[in-house]
Design a protein around this motif. Structure first.
Motif, PDB file in Angstrom:
ATOM      1  N   ILE A   1       0.847  -1.197   0.000  1.00 26.25           N
ATOM      2  CA  ILE A   1       0.000   0.000   0.000  1.00 26.25           C
ATOM      3  C   ILE A   1       0.881   1.244   0.000  1.00 26.25           C
ATOM      4  O   ILE A   1       0.609   2.224  -0.684  1.00 26.25           O
ATOM      5  N   ARG A   2       1.975   1.211   0.750  1.00 29.15           N
ATOM      6  CA  ARG A   2       2.903   2.349   0.777  1.00 29.15           C
ATOM      7  C   ARG A   2       3.461   2.625  -0.627  1.00 29.15           C
ATOM      8  O   ARG A   2       3.489   3.768  -1.075  1.00 29.15           O
ATOM      9  N   GLU A   3       3.916   1.572  -1.300  1.00 23.09           N
ATOM     10  CA  GLU A   3       4.473   1.742  -2.645  1.00 23.09           C
ATOM     11  C   GLU A   3       3.424   2.312  -3.601  1.00 23.09           C
ATOM     12  O   GLU A   3       3.720   3.225  -4.385  1.00 23.09           O
ATOM     13  N   LEU A   4       2.201   1.796  -3.519  1.00 20.42           N
ATOM     14  CA  LEU A   4       1.133   2.291  -4.388  1.00 20.42           C
ATOM     15  C   LEU A   4       0.834   3.756  -4.089  1.00 20.42           C
ATOM     16  O   LEU A   4       0.703   4.571  -5.004  1.00 20.42           O
ATOM     17  N   ALA A   5       0.745   4.107  -2.816  1.00 16.14           N
ATOM     18  CA  ALA A   5       0.488   5.499  -2.431  1.00 16.14           C
ATOM     19  C   ALA A   5       1.588   6.422  -2.938  1.00 16.14           C
ATOM     20  O   ALA A   5       1.320   7.530  -3.422  1.00 16.14           O
ATOM     21  N   GLU A   6       2.834   5.982  -2.856  1.00 20.58           N
ATOM     22  CA  GLU A   6       3.947   6.798  -3.324  1.00 20.58           C
ATOM     23  C   GLU A   6       3.920   6.968  -4.843  1.00 20.58           C
ATOM     24  O   GLU A   6       4.217   8.054  -5.354  1.00 20.58           O
ATOM     25  N   ILE A   7       3.544   5.923  -5.563  1.00 22.22           N
ATOM     26  CA  ILE A   7       3.433   6.023  -7.024  1.00 22.22           C
ATOM     27  C   ILE A   7       2.327   7.013  -7.385  1.00 22.22           C
ATOM     28  O   ILE A   7       2.518   7.896  -8.226  1.00 22.22           O
TER      29      ILE A   7
END
Length: 93
Positions: free
Chosen positions: A27-33
């Motif tokens: 979820i963190r990676e998706l939010a950052e993207i």
């Protein structure tokens, strides 16, 4: 995919097919993207004291792969083109 290929791999009670690239993302990676795609300049906050929800968010794309489908666009590219489309068409929505 052809109608025949779709029909061969589905039935009336199993008509939905997961579409994904077969890669896990947090979820963190998706939010950052998404932050980068939309140009958000604020800070993202994550509360590590809260439950993580589903431990894995990886779609099972076995059925889709058997049908010969393969992702050709990376997630970041897809999000960027979708966001650009939205910006150009939001007045029509």
């Amino acid at each position: 995919l052809s109608d025949a290929t779709y029909a061969e791999h589905t039935s009336s009670m199993v008509s939905h097919i997961n579409v994904g690239a077969g890669q896990d993302i947090t979820i963190r990676e998706l939010a950052e993207i998404i932050r980068d795609v939309v140009g958000f300049e604020g800070k993202l906050y994550f509360d590590s004291t809260k439950p993580d929800g589903a431990p894995r968010k990886l779609l099972d794309i076995t059925r889709l792969s058997k049908m010969g489908w393969k992702a050709r666009i990376k997630l970041e590219q897809g999000l960027m083109s979708t966001y650009q489309w939205f910006l150009g068409n939001q007045k029509d929505l």
